[in-house]
Design an enzyme around this catalytic site. Structure first.
Site, short mmCIF file in Angstrom:
data_model
loop_
_atom_site.label_atom_id
_atom_site.label_comp_id
_atom_site.label_asym_id
_atom_site.label_seq_id
_atom_site.Cartn_x
_atom_site.Cartn_y
_atom_site.Cartn_z
N GLU A 114 0.84 -1.30 -0.04
CA GLU A 114 -0.08 -0.03 0.07
C GLU A 114 0.83 1.23 0.11
O GLU A 114 0.58 2.33 -0.64
CB GLU A 114 -0.95 0.11 1.17
CG GLU A 114 -2.10 -0.89 1.06
CD GLU A 114 -2.81 -1.33 2.39
OE1 GLU A 114 -2.10 -1.74 3.31
OE2 GLU A 114 -3.97 -1.20 2.09
N GLU A 134 -3.59 -9.41 3.78
CA GLU A 134 -4.48 -9.25 4.89
C GLU A 134 -5.38 -10.15 5.36
O GLU A 134 -5.77 -10.70 6.75
CB GLU A 134 -4.89 -7.83 5.01
CG GLU A 134 -3.94 -6.54 5.22
CD GLU A 134 -3.13 -6.12 4.12
OE1 GLU A 134 -3.42 -6.84 2.87
OE2 GLU A 134 -2.51 -4.97 4.29
#
Ligand code: CAA
Length: 260
Positions: A114, A134
């Site tokens: 990210e 995640e």
């Protein structure tokens, strides 16, 4: 400025920022995010800085994600606040007038990918491994991954990466449009510096306005984006950089831009 979790090296308008927690594969904890925000704000306000390269310390990781040991202890409210903090720092990177190149030298997982996605473009080494794992931790990407990756590579590829949590090679990331180029590990930084040097030589206002037009244009219908682009071009004609850049071309010399 001295930081515990970041290193910086400056050379002719280019600043290399190294995320420096190699013992935790450069994972992003609260302290690191606070320091990164402070350093980036400082670089943004420093007129001598023309481009930034972001990389990770050591030869194993760019950034292996949010710090899972720190995240595991958060309550619901704190997790929300942590995500919003990461998003604020990454959004600031996207809004900065100075381009940021991610030199992804190893694992770029979760918050690490990210972070790279918040940069203006990514060069990866053949050693890089990228993914948003995640869901394997029972959560979802929280630093903009669901939004930025989807906008970059489209819904179905983003779905595949995010739902499976799989980790992909640098070559695959390049083929999917996540990384612009893949280089040998010992070549990566030199190539990132070459690109940063080209940016640093260009007119800083032109570069900043181009970044603004591209980023904001993405949120507009095309005709509004075109109007916005033309307005920014018009504004650039009130600057010394435009006069210097065009005069230098006509006079067959190298332009000296001041950013004014
Ligand atoms: N957070 C905290 N510590 C981490 C970490 C992370 N994201 N990734 C690695 N580390 C630590 C390990 O705990 C280990 O520390 P100790 O020696 O103290 O145990 C050290 O870094 C070295 O890691 P490994 O021994 O695991 O190294 P490896 O080569 O066997 O594996 C790896 C490398 C595959 C990257 C593995 O470390 C891994 O899977 N890391 C987690 C990746 C991940 O799930 N990232 C997403 C995090 S969540 C997130 O990012 C949410 C968000 O959107 C912000």
């Amino acid at each position: 400025m001295e930081f515990k979790t970041l290193l910086q090296e400056r050379e002719a308008g280019v600043v290399v920022v190294t995320v420096n927690r190699p013992q935790a594969l450069n994972a992003l904890n609260g302290e690191l995010l606070t320091e990164l925000e402070s350093l980036l704000r400082h670089l943004e306000s420093d007129a001598s800085v023309r481009a930034v390269i972001l990389t990770g310390a050591g030869d194993k990781a760019f950034v292996a994600g949010g710090d899972i040991k720190e995240m595991a202890a958060l309550n619901s409210h704190e997790a929300h606040r942590f995500a919003r903090m990461g998003q604020r720092v990454l959004l600031f990177m996207e809004k900065m007038t100075k381009p940021i190149i991610a030199a992804v030298n190893g694992y770029a997982l979760g918050g690490g990918l990210e972070l790279a996605l918040a940069c203006d473009f990514i060069y990866a080494s053949t050693a890089a491994k990228l993914g948003l794992p995640e869901v394997t931790l029972g959560v979802i990407p929280g630093f903009g991954g669901t939004q930025n990756l989807t906008r970059l590579i489209g819904k179905n590829k983003a779905n595949e990466l995010i739902f499976t949590g799989k980790v992909i090679s640098a070559e695959k990331a390049c083929a999917w449009g996540i990384a612009n180029e893949v280089y040998a590990p010992d070549e990566l930084m030199a190539r990132a510096k070459e690109a940063a040097a080209a940016i640093a030589k260009a007119g800083p206002l032109g570069v900043a306005y181009a970044k603004d037009a591209i980023a904001n244009g993405l949120n507009m219908v095309k005709e509004d984006g075109l109007r916005y682009e033309a307005s920014l071009l018009g504004i650039l004609y009130s600057t010394g950089d435009q006069k210097e850049g065009m005069a230098a071309f006509v006079e067959k010399r190298r332009a000296t831009f001041t950013g004014n």
